[in-house]
Design a protein around this motif. Structure first.
Motif, PDB file in Angstrom:
ATOM      1  N   GLN A   1       0.824  -1.209   0.000  1.00 52.70           N
ATOM      2  CA  GLN A   1       0.000   0.000   0.000  1.00 52.70           C
ATOM      3  C   GLN A   1       0.860   1.260   0.000  1.00 52.70           C
ATOM      4  O   GLN A   1       0.576   2.222  -0.723  1.00 52.70           O
ATOM      5  N   ILE A   2       1.908   1.241   0.800  1.00 51.48           N
ATOM      6  CA  ILE A   2       2.790   2.407   0.892  1.00 51.48           C
ATOM      7  C   ILE A   2       3.497   2.639  -0.444  1.00 51.48           C
ATOM      8  O   ILE A   2       3.558   3.760  -0.955  1.00 51.48           O
ATOM      9  N   GLY A   3       4.025   1.560  -1.028  1.00 53.61           N
ATOM     10  CA  GLY A   3       4.763   1.690  -2.281  1.00 53.61           C
ATOM     11  C   GLY A   3       3.908   2.149  -3.443  1.00 53.61           C
ATOM     12  O   GLY A   3       4.394   2.808  -4.360  1.00 53.61           O
ATOM     13  N   GLY A   4       2.615   1.828  -3.412  1.00 56.91           N
ATOM     14  CA  GLY A   4       1.729   2.209  -4.507  1.00 56.91           C
ATOM     15  C   GLY A   4       1.053   3.548  -4.327  1.00 56.91           C
ATOM     16  O   GLY A   4       0.290   3.979  -5.198  1.00 56.91           O
ATOM     17  N   ALA A   5       1.325   4.222  -3.215  1.00 57.23           N
ATOM     18  CA  ALA A   5       0.593   5.449  -2.887  1.00 57.23           C
ATOM     19  C   ALA A   5       1.180   6.681  -3.569  1.00 57.23           C
ATOM     20  O   ALA A   5       2.363   6.733  -3.904  1.00 57.23           O
ATOM     21  N   VAL A   6       0.333   7.678  -3.755  1.00 61.04           N
ATOM     22  CA  VAL A   6       0.793   9.026  -4.097  1.00 61.04           C
ATOM     23  C   VAL A   6       1.275   9.669  -2.799  1.00 61.04           C
ATOM     24  O   VAL A   6       0.559   9.634  -1.795  1.00 61.04           O
ATOM     25  N   PRO A   7       2.478  10.232  -2.758  1.00 57.94           N
ATOM     26  CA  PRO A   7       2.913  10.897  -1.533  1.00 57.94           C
ATOM     27  C   PRO A   7       1.913  11.978  -1.116  1.00 57.94           C
ATOM     28  O   PRO A   7       1.595  12.869  -1.915  1.00 57.94           O
ATOM     29  N   PRO A   8       1.379  11.898   0.097  1.00 53.86           N
ATOM     30  CA  PRO A   8       0.367  12.879   0.516  1.00 53.86           C
ATOM     31  C   PRO A   8       0.821  14.328   0.370  1.00 53.86           C
ATOM     32  O   PRO A   8       0.025  15.193  -0.007  1.00 53.86           O
ATOM     33  N   LEU A   9       2.097  14.589   0.653  1.00 51.50           N
ATOM     34  CA  LEU A   9       2.580  15.967   0.573  1.00 51.50           C
ATOM     35  C   LEU A   9       2.520  16.486  -0.864  1.00 51.50           C
ATOM     36  O   LEU A   9       2.176  17.649  -1.101  1.00 51.50           O
ATOM     37  N   LEU A  10       2.810  15.621  -1.824  1.00 54.25           N
ATOM     38  CA  LEU A  10       2.707  16.022  -3.223  1.00 54.25           C
ATOM     39  C   LEU A  10       1.241  16.230  -3.604  1.00 54.25           C
ATOM     40  O   LEU A  10       0.900  17.167  -4.335  1.00 54.25           O
TER      41      LEU A  10
END
Length: 633
Positions: free
Chosen positions: A386-395
């Motif tokens: 899940q982490i690896g597939g996520a869009v970075p929240p800050l971006l």
């Protein structure tokens, strides 16, 4: 059977309670109507994963009321952190799209966001899919390649103010760039002005070398600009995770105390913010898989500059000619390599800068800019995925703010010309331009033999000579077999003073005259660039290869000075210029415009078919109607 060096362990299964304001799809309309009263613009996140983009959009000022993903653990994670609906469903099913459209009928949605699954577009994904196709386990045309159509179908039903799509750069730069061009065309047909950019995460305070393609569609009359980078020096991994406690490989405690360093970096403070008062000294998910004894020995020999090939032979479990970077120790004073879903399988690419282990779940989440209170459902492998597939929240936050700023105002002077209008103009101009005016008249053909005949033989001739004799030889050598049957072809080519090219064009003719020649086309006699161009002109390839003349036209038309330093800007500008380009006609038109009018030095703008919208021609951003471009009659 020998036992594995590290006993297999799935780790503890994390379950999280649903958000206190979560609801089901049948209740979504009532939930949305109530949410509208809070005056925050509403958003939905398709292919939402664990909610990285949703979190960023929430922090930018949106209220995300719906997330949809087919991965169960990701949907459960989303449900734990967001009110409204978190739906575990397959968006390739028309009935799911219908249900979403019906639930949101009459609700004003400001933004539809999402990232259709990217694996078919990624380099790693292509390798895996190629293997599965060879094994017969998957069809060559991966259906996920078409999930963007599901995204567009939802947009068409809901009609939001803006659209945001995220994917890997290869969707724009690789063999599948046609998908991006089709997506742009589909959104423009729904009256969105579409902007594309590849962003580097580190430029937005995210401590990793991660690049992602973003597409933003806004209603006509909306002046959108991508967020400016917030830094020009690369962030350090030290400033992201050095404050976290030391743990051994195989650490399994889901909750441990924070350690309190003398000083926290700005990023570390940002990650620790929002933790509930009763949880202030609790650090969750700082757990990591165990390490084999031989790998542990290898880790001890490595610093951040050590390559896998540098290790002693006895410690190599993989071929070092293929896996030169199979093991990678990260460096404290540089960003991490891009966090990917591969972490779910092993962490050899992500060895801690000092400790002899791979990254923990919490460290990986921090590098993606997830705050420490954000947890993930499932076993550790599910969390890593899940982490690896996520869009970075800050971006996501920076993008969300840029979209909110754009959609909050209307600017009648906004200059946008649709890709469809540009492509159609180029196509029509090429069809209507008298053949004697064309520098390379074979570009008007869609027959591969005719195109290769022109590129291989006639392109070497002076323009004046080409105009005099092309029509004659185009008819005389109408196909490859006709060329081979012509007993006077050698004399004709000798008269052109091109005798040295006779073996090349003869070999091309023999290859193309074979039965089913296009099924396994090999033309070693033709240069790689020439063949790629010919295949594009004949529309036998989705690729539209970029050469200096094509880029010159795109750069002058768009005048995109602010984009010249961005990643992949050449490919994105050319994609916008030619569009879907069925038949390869727009691509042919760009090449001809480059040779006729848009030459190096001073261009001949007055005769160019694109002069009404060309930045270089006008030197001013004047509003232009796309309809002005499209020839009538």
């Amino acid at each position: 059977m020998s036992k594995p060096a590290v006993p297999f362990s799935t780790g503890e299964n994390v379950t999280l309670a649903p958000h206190y304001r979560s609801c089901d799809l049948e209740q979504l309309r009532a939930y949305a109507q109530k949410a509208q009263k809070a005056k925050k613009p509403l958003a939905i996140d398709l292919f939402c994963g664990a909610g990285g983009l949703s979190l960023g959009l929430q922090e930018a000022g949106f209220n995300v009321i719906l997330g949809v993903d087919s991965y169960q653990q990701a949907a459960e994670t989303h449900k734990a952190h967001f009110g409204g609906v978190s739906l575990c469903e397959d968006l390739s099913k028309p009935e799911v799209i219908d249900a979403i459209g019906e639930a949101l009928k009459g609700i004003a949605i400001a933004l539809v966001a999402g990232g259709p699954p990217c694996q078919p577009f990624s380099q790693a994904g292509k390798s895996k899919i190629r293997h599965l196709v060879q094994e017969g386990a998957r069809h060559q045309d991966d259906e996920r390649r078409e999930l963007w159509q599901s995204f567009v179908a939802v947009v068409e039903r809901i009609k939001p103010q803006a659209v945001l799509v995220e994917n890997v750069p290869d969707m724009a730069l690789g063999d599948d760039a046609i998908v991006l061009r089709q997506l742009v065309a589909a959104l423009e047909a729904l009256n969105y002005d579409v902007h594309t950019r590849i962003l580097a995460a580190w430029q937005y305070d995210i401590p990793q070398f991660r690049q992602r393609l973003f597409l933003v569609g806004v209603r006509s009359g909306t002046a959108f600009k991508f967020p400016e980078p917030v830094r020009d020096t690369k962030p350090k991994l030290r400033d992201a995770i050095a404050d976290l406690p030391v743990v051994e490989a195989g650490a399994k405690k889901l909750v441990i105390p924070y350690q309190e360093p003398e000083k926290l970096s700005r990023f570390q403070k940002w990650c620790r913010r929002g933790v509930a008062a009763e949880e202030q000294n609790k650090l969750y998910d700082h757990i990591v898989r165990a390490v084999r004894e031989d790998d542990l020995e290898a880790f001890r020999l490595m610093d951040h500059q050590t390559r896998y090939s540098d290790l002693p032979e006895a410690l190599k479990r993989y071929r070092d000619d293929i896996f030169d970077d199979k093991y990678k120790r990260l460096g404290w004073d540089e960003p991490s390599r891009s966090i990917t879903a591969h972490l779910a399988r092993d962490g050899y690419w992500y060895i801690h800068p000092e400790q002899h282990r791979c990254l923990t779940i919490r460290e990986a989440a921090r590098i993606q800019s997830f705050p420490d209170w954000y947890r993930f459902c499932g076993h550790p492998s599910h969390a890593y995925r899940q982490i690896g597939g996520a869009v970075p929240p800050l971006l996501g936050k920076y993008l969300g703010k840029a979209i909110l700023e754009a959609t909050s105002s209307y600017d009648s002077s906004t200059r946008y010309v649709s890709t469809a209008a540009l492509s159609t103009t180029l196509k029509h101009w090429l069809e209507q331009e008298p053949e004697q005016n064309l520098v390379a008249p074979w570009r008007r053909s869609t027959d591969l033999w005719q195109i290769l005949l022109g590129i291989t033989l006639f392109e070497k001739l002076p323009d004046r000579q080409v105009r005099l004799i092309w029509s004659t030889f185009r008819g005389r050598w109408a196909d490859a077999k006709g060329f081979l049957k012509d007993t006077h072809r050698e004399a004709a080519i000798r008269a052109m003073r091109q005798s040295k090219l006779l073996p090349t064009i003869t070999a091309v003719a023999r290859s193309l005259s074979k039965k089913n020649a296009l099924d396994n086309l090999e033309l070693p006699e033709v240069g790689e660039n020439q063949l790629e161009m010919a295949l594009a002109l004949a529309d036998l390839s989705h690729q539209r290869p970029i050469f200096a003349p094509i880029y010159r036209v795109a750069e002058r038309v768009f005048g995109a000075e602010d984009e010249r330093s961005s990643i992949g800007h050449e490919q994105l500008m050319v994609a916008r210029l030619v569009g879907v380009d069925q038949g390869g006609r727009a691509y042919a038109g760009v090449l001809e415009v480059a040779d006729q009018f848009c030459k190096p030095g001073v261009p001949e703008c007055t005769r160019c078919p694109l002069n009404k919208v060309c930045f270089t021609a006008s030197k001013t951003y004047q509003p232009v109607s796309s309809q002005e471009l499209i020839p009538t009659g």
